[in-house]
Design an enzyme around this catalytic site. Structure first.
Site, PDB file in Angstrom:
ATOM      1  N   ASP A 190       0.362  -0.910   0.084  1.00 15.85           N
ATOM      2  CA  ASP A 190      -0.261   0.137   0.243  1.00 15.85           C
ATOM      3  C   ASP A 190       0.932   1.300  -0.232  1.00 15.85           C
ATOM      4  OD1 ASP A 190      -2.055   2.071   0.537  1.00 15.85           O
ATOM      5  OD2 ASP A 190      -2.774   1.096   2.034  1.00 15.85           O
ATOM      6  N   LYS A 266     -13.909   1.991   2.398  1.00 12.11           N
ATOM      7  CA  LYS A 266     -13.734   2.409   3.533  1.00 12.11           C
ATOM      8  C   LYS A 266     -15.045   3.413   3.926  1.00 12.11           C
ATOM      9  CE  LYS A 266      -8.534   2.106   4.298  1.00 12.11           C
ATOM     10  NZ  LYS A 266      -8.297   3.668   4.115  1.00 12.11           N
TER      11      LYS A 266
END
Length: 358
Positions: A190, A266
């Site tokens: 990431d 998210k």
């Protein structure tokens, strides 16, 4: 049933050790817990975990926004979730984490009223959800040892490691982590927007050589065209978007541009479960899988994210690991789920299944 009051409480919890990503280093989590009361005697709990580098929110903006948003939804039926979001969007632009807190509390109430856990309310049939474990940026030896521990001693089958500050350092770290886990777990990276397109294209060759199967948000969140360009040069590594996709409209544009193979949903970015379902539906229609990620959240929001994953076949795994970064005894939340290695088993308790010491 009507919403009668909305209360909030700030909670600050130190992490066991600082967590470093390309955007910043974090030593504690600070969230805002929300309690929504109804005239039927049902109470719902929600949470806002602001991340200034991602949503532009802070604890201060969330607490101020919740006063405005609370007035907008007071008197509504908690089941009128679309109306609640329309009213919140009408009185206040943005502020997705603050809106998420109210959204989660309303789903908690809906589940309690229906006598169902939220994951069943959303259509789920299996309470088991797989999650990964994330290794923050540190020296390569420390990152490698952390990854080895998670795989060998805790049974994780997916390791995500943070990169994006310095390509040379990242290359050493990826090699060290890959060597430490020895193919016993999937390896993902990431970048948190840390690379330019040229550097990202070069690093994808490095990632592929070390068996990385997914690379998340390597480029600026604003550069969807660059992500599409990068995807054509991905060396077999799947490209995931995170910070680039907040709202359903972002997911639609990313899919139209061919900018991703996968989208990280998210709840704090999009405003809760209601808009998250739209993001997943758009991605699924375009043939993209989703993952559910998290900010540094307590089990209130983690339970909601896991519930979303449990309810959708298009979400095969999650990155809902932040509750492992702090001492659970410091958080006044109990229940919701139990851990079985890298699988989390959600509660059958109605609503989010959490008990909050208010």
């Amino acid at each position: 049933m009507k919403i009668t009051s909305i209360e909030q409480k700030v909670l600050r919890v130190p992490l066991r050790e600082p967590f470093k990503i390309a955007l910043r280093e974090i030593a504690f989590t600070e969230v805002v817990l929300v309690r929504v009361q109804t005239d039927a005697g049902l109470t719902g709990y929600g949470e806002a975990a602001p991340e200034p580098c991602v949503t532009g929110e802070t604890t201060g903006t969330v607490t101020a926004a919740l006063k405005v948003l609370g007035q907008a939804v007071e008197g509504l039926d908690p089941f009128a979730i679309e109306q609640a979001h329309l009213k919140m969007d009408r009185v206040l632009r943005g502020n997705p984490a603050a809106k998420c807190a109210i959204d989660l509390a309303l789903y908690d109430i809906m589940g309690k009223a229906a006598g169902l856990p939220v994951w069943r309310l959303l259509g789920g049939s299996d309470p088991r959800v797989q999650t990964d474990m994330t290794v923050g940026i540190a020296d390569s030896a420390h990152m490698a040892e952390s990854a080895r521990h998670y795989v060998e001693e805790e049974g994780f089958r997916i390791i995500k490691m943070k990169v994006g500050i310095d390509p040379a350092t990242d290359e050493r770290a990826v090699a060290a982590v890959a060597g430490a886990i020895g193919g016993r777990a999937a390896l993902r990276v990431d970048g948190n927007q840390g690379y330019t397109p040229a550097i990202a294209a070069r690093m994808l060759k490095v990632f592929a050589a070390h068996g990385v199967d997914e690379a998340e948000q390597l480029l600026s969140a604003r550069d969807l065209e660059g992500s599409a360009w990068l995807r054509d040069r991905a060396e077999g590594v799947a490209i995931m978007l995170d910070e680039a996709v907040h709202a359903p409209a972002d997911a639609l544009r990313a899919c139209a541009l061919g900018a991703a193979d996968k989208i990280n949903i998210k709840l704090m970015k999009c405003g809760g479960l209601f808009p998250a379902l739209s993001i997943d539906a758009i991605a699924a229609a375009a043939g993209l899988e989703c993952m559910v990620g998290c900010m540094l959240e307590t089990p209130v929001a983690i339970s909601a994210g896991l519930s979303l994953a449990a309810a959708r076949a298009n979400i095969p795994d999650t990155d809902c690991d932040s509750f492992r970064y702090y001492d659970a005894s410091l958080v006044p939340v109990q229940g919701a789920f139990v851990e079985q290695g890298d699988v989390v088993v959600l509660s059958e308790e109605p609503g989010l299944g959490v008990s909050v010491a208010w």
